[in-house]
Structure formats: C-alpha cells, structure tokens
Enzyme design. Structure first.
Site, PDB file in Angstrom:
ATOM      1  N   LYS A 190       0.827  -1.206   0.000  1.00  0.00           N
ATOM      2  CA  LYS A 190       0.000   0.000   0.000  1.00  0.00           C
ATOM      3  C   LYS A 190       0.863   1.259   0.000  1.00  0.00           C
ATOM      4  CE  LYS A 190      -4.388  -1.518   0.700  1.00  0.00           C
ATOM      5  NZ  LYS A 190      -5.673  -0.949   0.374  1.00  0.00           N
ATOM      6  N   ARG A 244      -4.891 -10.031   3.393  1.00  0.00           N
ATOM      7  CA  ARG A 244      -4.842  -9.983   1.928  1.00  0.00           C
ATOM      8  C   ARG A 244      -3.464  -9.461   1.533  1.00  0.00           C
ATOM      9  NH1 ARG A 244      -5.360  -6.125  -1.496  1.00  0.00           N
ATOM     10  NH2 ARG A 244      -6.266  -4.641  -0.032  1.00  0.00           N
TER      11      ARG A 244
END
Length: 198
Positions: free
Chosen positions: A92, A126
């Site tokens: 991210k 995830r």
C-alpha cells in the site's frame, strides 16, 4: 442472501475517484466501527447469516496515513461480536509514505504491517506475497519465540555488517512477549490486489 457465499463488508469514505481528496474524521476508529456494525445489522436484516460476514476496515480507502495508522492501533475495537477482520496492507501507499519505497520494494514493510495486524486481531491477511507472509506469521507466533532478544548497541542502532564488532559493548537485553493466538483461531493469507492500490 440465498447463496452461501461469504460477504466482505468494507469501509470507504467517499467515492473511488475522490476518496483521497482531504478525507476527514472526528474519530476514525469509532466511525469505521459504527459503519461496520450498521452494515452487519443490515445484512442480518436481509437474511444473510452472520457466519458468512467478514469485516474490512478499508485501509487506504478514503484515509490519510495518520488515519491508517490509527486504524491499525485500533483494530481490537473494530471486531463486531467476534466477526473475522480482513486486513489488506500489502504494498500500500502508506508503506511508501513510511519507507520511501516503490510498490515492488515494499515486502518488508508489508510483512511488518501484517504481523501488527494479526497482533491486533486480524484473521485474514490480503497480500501479494502469500508464501512470505505465511512464513513471517509462522515464525512470529512460534512458541519457541515467546521471548525475543533485541540487540541494542550503546553507540547507536546497529545495521548490517559484522554482527559482532571487535570490542563491542554487550548488548542490552530486551524481551518482547508475543501474544498467544485466541483459542480456535486461524489466520488466512490470501492473494492481494494490484501492486499500487491505495
């Protein structure tokens, strides 16, 4: 509601095209928790069995770096009556903001955040790097590592090179007890989304 498929309820502030334009919260953990709890109630009212529900706080979706870090610290407050938490932090942009690394070089940051998330109560991770994440979680939760020794040299943080420099001062022993996993709980690592997701 008629199927037996699992349902993942994710929080996002705003719309995908504008969600990162000055997102704001009074208390991000409280507001995300309230949103998820309301969606759980709606799903149950629609006939979706509670056992099918998974909660995702939506890291990076309408949230600043500060919001994401506050959510990570507040994960224990986000579980609604024992429902499993799914966390997606792999590669991210928040890792890039913390480390300066591009998406393809964020493995170490992603593993650190995955461990922090599991310690905070996440049960589904995830990730783009499934094998590495599973290895990190297996290692960190190993009973043999209940006490971790951290070496902290008096002359500053020691990074790389000879691990035992000549005439080094003895390391300071610091122990960190890893929490026991909840009874009958398992952590699942699943394949993640495109490399540079929010």
């Amino acid at each position: 509601a008629a199927s037996d498929a699992a349902v993942c309820l994710m929080h996002m502030q705003g719309e995908p095209g504008s969600m990162q334009v000055e997102p704001h919260y009074g208390d991000v953990v409280r507001e995300v928790a309230a949103f998820l709890e309301a969606r759980v109630t709606q799903c149950e009212a629609a006939g979706i069995a509670r056992r099918r529900l998974i909660l995702d706080p939506g890291f990076g979706f309408g949230k600043t770096l500060a919001h994401n870090l506050e959510l990570l610290r507040g994960l224990p407050r986000l579980a609604v009556a024992g429902l499993p938490l799914l966390v997606g932090l792999s590669r991210k942009s928040m890792i890039g903001a913390l480390t300066g690394r591009p998406p393809g070089e964020r493995l170490a940051g992603g593993l650190a955040l995955a461990l922090a998330a599991v310690e905070g109560g996440a049960r589904i991770i995830r990730t783009h790097d499934v094998a590495e994440t599973v290895d990190a979680l297996k290692t960190a939760t190993s009973p043999e590592l209940d006490d971790v020794v951290i070496r902290d040299w008096d002359d500053g943080e020691f990074l790389g090179g000879d691990p035992q420099p000549e005439e080094s001062p003895p390391p300071t022993r610091t122990t960190r007890s890893l929490p026991d996993p909840p009874v009958d709980s398992r952590v699942l690592a699943v394949r993640g989304s495109p490399p540079d997701s929010p």
